[in-house]
Design a protein around this motif. Sequence first.
Motif, PDB file in Angstrom:
ATOM      1  N   ASP A 168     -56.245  20.614 -48.088  1.00 37.55           N
ATOM      2  CA  ASP A 168     -57.132  21.530 -47.078  1.00 37.55           C
ATOM      3  C   ASP A 168     -56.187  22.315 -46.449  1.00 37.55           C
ATOM      4  OD1 ASP A 168     -57.986  22.044 -44.176  1.00 37.55           O
ATOM      5  OD2 ASP A 168     -58.749  20.005 -44.110  1.00 37.55           O
ATOM      6  N   CYS A 205     -54.932  22.974 -42.423  1.00 36.02           N
ATOM      7  CA  CYS A 205     -55.536  21.698 -41.517  1.00 36.02           C
ATOM      8  C   CYS A 205     -54.967  21.417 -40.273  1.00 36.02           C
ATOM      9  CB  CYS A 205     -54.979  21.325 -42.718  1.00 36.02           C
ATOM     10  SG  CYS A 205     -53.125  20.164 -42.678  1.00 36.02           S
ATOM     11  N   VAL A 258     -55.639  17.831 -38.809  1.00 38.64           N
ATOM     12  CA  VAL A 258     -55.548  18.142 -39.928  1.00 38.64           C
ATOM     13  C   VAL A 258     -57.935  16.266 -39.290  1.00 38.64           C
ATOM     14  CG1 VAL A 258     -54.289  16.713 -41.234  1.00 38.64           C
ATOM     15  CG2 VAL A 258     -55.019  15.581 -39.635  1.00 38.64           C
ATOM     16  N   PHE A 317     -59.855  15.262 -41.801  1.00 42.47           N
ATOM     17  CA  PHE A 317     -59.496  14.021 -43.052  1.00 42.47           C
ATOM     18  C   PHE A 317     -60.126  12.830 -42.490  1.00 42.47           C
ATOM     19  CE2 PHE A 317     -54.884  14.979 -44.571  1.00 42.47           C
ATOM     20  CZ  PHE A 317     -55.364  16.035 -45.147  1.00 42.47           C
ATOM     21  N   LEU A 349     -62.948  13.722 -45.311  1.00 41.21           N
ATOM     22  CA  LEU A 349     -61.941  13.856 -46.823  1.00 41.21           C
ATOM     23  C   LEU A 349     -62.208  12.647 -46.811  1.00 41.21           C
ATOM     24  CD1 LEU A 349     -60.176  17.010 -46.127  1.00 41.21           C
ATOM     25  CD2 LEU A 349     -62.302  16.122 -47.332  1.00 41.21           C
ATOM     26  N   VAL A 350     -60.832  11.459 -46.270  1.00 42.16           N
ATOM     27  CA  VAL A 350     -60.389  10.053 -46.231  1.00 42.16           C
ATOM     28  C   VAL A 350     -62.100   9.348 -47.286  1.00 42.16           C
ATOM     29  CG1 VAL A 350     -60.167   7.996 -46.274  1.00 42.16           C
ATOM     30  CG2 VAL A 350     -58.996   9.867 -45.516  1.00 42.16           C
ATOM     31  N   MET A 380     -54.844  13.334 -50.376  1.00 38.13           N
ATOM     32  CA  MET A 380     -55.561  14.261 -49.446  1.00 38.13           C
ATOM     33  C   MET A 380     -53.862  15.427 -49.183  1.00 38.13           C
ATOM     34  SD  MET A 380     -58.228  12.163 -47.382  1.00 38.13           S
ATOM     35  CE  MET A 380     -56.308  10.867 -46.595  1.00 38.13           C
ATOM     36  N   GLY A 407     -53.020  18.760 -47.015  1.00 37.65           N
ATOM     37  CA  GLY A 407     -53.400  19.392 -46.023  1.00 37.65           C
ATOM     38  C   GLY A 407     -51.974  20.492 -45.905  1.00 37.65           C
ATOM     39  N   ILE A 442     -52.027  10.936 -38.822  1.00 37.84           N
ATOM     40  CA  ILE A 442     -51.748  10.102 -40.194  1.00 37.84           C
ATOM     41  C   ILE A 442     -51.145   8.945 -39.909  1.00 37.84           C
ATOM     42  CG2 ILE A 442     -50.636  10.379 -42.566  1.00 37.84           C
ATOM     43  CD1 ILE A 442     -51.663  13.092 -42.327  1.00 37.84           C
ATOM     44  N   TRP A 497     -52.854   6.050 -43.154  1.00 38.08           N
ATOM     45  CA  TRP A 497     -53.289   6.996 -44.237  1.00 38.08           C
ATOM     46  C   TRP A 497     -51.978   7.193 -45.207  1.00 38.08           C
ATOM     47  CZ3 TRP A 497     -56.296  10.793 -40.982  1.00 38.08           C
ATOM     48  CH2 TRP A 497     -57.906  10.856 -40.687  1.00 38.08           C
ATOM     49  N   ALA A 516     -52.117  10.427 -47.852  1.00 41.17           N
ATOM     50  CA  ALA A 516     -52.789  12.169 -47.262  1.00 41.17           C
ATOM     51  C   ALA A 516     -50.826  12.429 -47.254  1.00 41.17           C
ATOM     52  CB  ALA A 516     -53.133  11.873 -45.697  1.00 41.17           C
TER      53      ALA A 516
END
Length: 104
Positions: A52, A55, A58, A61, A64-65, A74, A76, A91, A96, A99
């Motif tokens: 991304d 980003c 995010v 996200f 996307l997750v 992921m 960013g 995050i 995550w 990420a």
Amino acid sequence: MILKANEVKHLYRRTARFYDAALLGYQLLGLDRHRQKAVAALALRPGDTVVDLECGTVANFPALVHAVGPTGQMIGMDLSEAMLAQARGLITRKGWTNAHLVHG
């Protein structure tokens, strides 16, 4: 008006703390539905890696997750360290571990 890179960085440094709150009106108008459509158009599958660019905090996200799952990655990238600081907070709160953020 076209901003230079240093002007963009300054703008986002000043607005990063309340950037997500500023988007609330757009979310009420269906922004998240458009994010979901955009991510669906990517046809991502579990295990995929997605980047991304610019980003920000995010905001993409979560969708996307869901698309790449816990085995996907992921990444960013943003030019604003202040926006990435906000992104790191989300995050961490969401846990995550797949990420990653890049300043550039």
